[in-house]
Scaffold this motif. Sequence first.
Motif, PDB file in Angstrom:
ATOM      1  N   SER A  90      26.842 -32.077  -6.218  1.00  0.00           N
ATOM      2  CA  SER A  90      26.665 -31.434  -7.514  1.00  0.00           C
ATOM      3  C   SER A  90      27.799 -31.796  -8.477  1.00  0.00           C
ATOM      4  O   SER A  90      27.711 -31.553  -9.673  1.00  0.00           O
ATOM      5  CB  SER A  90      26.572 -29.916  -7.346  1.00  0.00           C
ATOM      6  N   HIS A  93      20.578 -32.511 -13.861  1.00  0.00           N
ATOM      7  CA  HIS A  93      21.978 -32.185 -13.593  1.00  0.00           C
ATOM      8  C   HIS A  93      22.887 -33.332 -14.035  1.00  0.00           C
ATOM      9  O   HIS A  93      23.976 -33.113 -14.546  1.00  0.00           O
ATOM     10  CB  HIS A  93      22.156 -31.894 -12.114  1.00  0.00           C
ATOM     11  N   LEU A 138      19.084 -32.129  -9.042  1.00  0.00           N
ATOM     12  CA  LEU A 138      19.587 -31.527  -7.803  1.00  0.00           C
ATOM     13  C   LEU A 138      18.484 -30.856  -6.997  1.00  0.00           C
ATOM     14  O   LEU A 138      18.573 -30.785  -5.766  1.00  0.00           O
ATOM     15  CB  LEU A 138      20.693 -30.525  -8.108  1.00  0.00           C
TER      16      LEU A 138
END
Lengths: 332, 332
Positions: A107, A238, A88
């Motif tokens: 996200s 992530h 990210l």
Amino acid sequence: MKLATLKNGRPDGLLVVVSADLTRFVSAGRIAPDLQAAIDDWQVVAPQLSALAEQLDAGAISGQPFDPATALAPLPRAYQWIDGSGYLSHLERVRSLKGSKDEELQSTRPLLYQGGSDSLSAPADPIIATDPELAIDFEAEIAVIIDAVPMGATREQAAAAIRLITVCNDVSLRRLVLDDLQNGFGFFHSKPSTAFAPIVVTPDSLGDVWRDNRLHLPVRIEVNGTLYGQPNAGTDVHFDFADLIVEAARTRRLAAGTIIGGGTVSNRHDESLPIKRDGIGFACIAEARTVEKLKYGRARTPFLKAGDVVRIGAISEGQSVFGDIEQTVTLA
Amino acid sequence: MKLATLKNGRPDGLLVVVSADLTRFVSAGRIAPDLQAAIDDWQVVAPQLSALAEQLDAGAISGQPFDPATALAPLPRAYQWIDGSGYLSHLERVRSLKGSKDEELQSTRPLLYQGGSDSLSAPADPIIATDPELAIDFEAEIAVIIDAVPMGATREQAAAAIRLITVCNDVSLRRLVLDDLQNGFGFFHSKPSTAFAPIVVTPDSLGDVWRDNRLHLPVRIEVNGTLYGQPNAGTDVHFDFADLIVEAARTRRLAAGTIIGGGTVSNRHDESLPIKRDGIGFACIAEARTVEKLKYGRARTPFLKAGDVVRIGAISEGQSVFGDIEQTVTLA
């Protein structure tokens, strides 16, 4: 085991097994003519390749000296190249440049784009651009080559399908990224041929540095011999490769030989270029420039120009694990 | 000449030559094992395939009965599938649904997206969807398979690279199109496997109906036996195939075997569904629904549901030129 594809005048090249220390190779042509053929029949072919690798490493086969300059991309043309966004902090740093919209969505679910897979560049191929004003950039990434994955695959199915790992340079023309994003039809013009390191390695041969569906190694990037970054590909992840494959297979199956990119490797830090000897730095110029804009009011690090040399490799105990990508920018 | 790829248990199938009347075939396996291999070596292979086709058509070879149900997509997996937007009336009709931005840009330069080419559907394969609420739609298009094209190709180079022509169904999940457009990363989730007609035909074998880099034939679309459209693929073409190839090669070369789609065939008219026997109609449901919204205040034609059968074929003198795509919607 470690595999490579050598130039032989044919589009798919010749499959070879490379010794663990990357110094020697032996042709695997009698087992499978090329890497795609090996992946198509992996359950049968992999044990044979592995046996050949053991013989090579034990010295039972002397092999020939391995020269990365004779290598093509492991899959010089692939049926699919999907690039994801696992880190990210890359998206956060470049978002202002790219005009991409939905932070919250990004996200929750990894962004993916369908890359051109018809002509993937060899590790020493030039970066060919038609126009120096296109803001030529590199993006150092980890990539995996997978076996077939069914539509709606689970994380377990996705993880089990990972066959080979390497690094790649997702060359980007930053001036065209915004146009492509605004059209909404994907990075068609802004992403010319992606380049790959000469060697692909099976997860088991990587040992402990491949775990949790990610590669726990720094990826070292130099431009004209100056260190631009060495972020760790296992840090600040992530979305791991299982996440990326699950997302890619949400509405369709993925064929054997699909390549998945993990996105520009990016670690959280407050550095800017030039970095110290033990600094983390950046795996693309766009991130470095965004940081400079925030810090100094303007970007200072130029994009690549004709003659610039970019070198990218994942490093373990001082050695380049997949061999280096080393590309010179050339104007067509 | 007319070629097809028959199922043989291998990913790339078996290349066959089909008779001009589509009733008989003969294996071309001794000339080239599959269509990609033929395209890789077209200058050598094409004359041999053509000679075989002449023998088949003259009755010197009796061949075997051709059953389209045994066909795969001509290229069951391809190194590249690029879909263009040749017909502005398609974009105009669906723009309000799609949220796409720049009308002026779209009429100056064709939009292109990189489609998934790793698993292209056979003409009789089901349309498999995970969720009936995804607004399953078809898009009937003309597609060409090209030889290698250099970066920055001219219109002449582009036109000369067109090797084979067929029709395809660019299956679309309309509910996911807007998400994909908003992400800006391309139609990743909204475009599952594209299906292809069983037969590909060389430009010279199409005669006068292939001219000006476009196919001058109506494409007939039926849903459950009801005529939805028969727009002419040679009419209202804003960007022809040479334009699309030039645009695709703007920043990168295109490998041999790249498939280029012309976009949803769309003619300008004021009709809505149901159309008359000699009506023009629509090559996708989204266009029909947009017209209904404007005309009646709401869309009336439903998207596809499980069990629906879509039939698509280009028609010349009452005959299906490339054989029909006939797909049944199936929920996974």
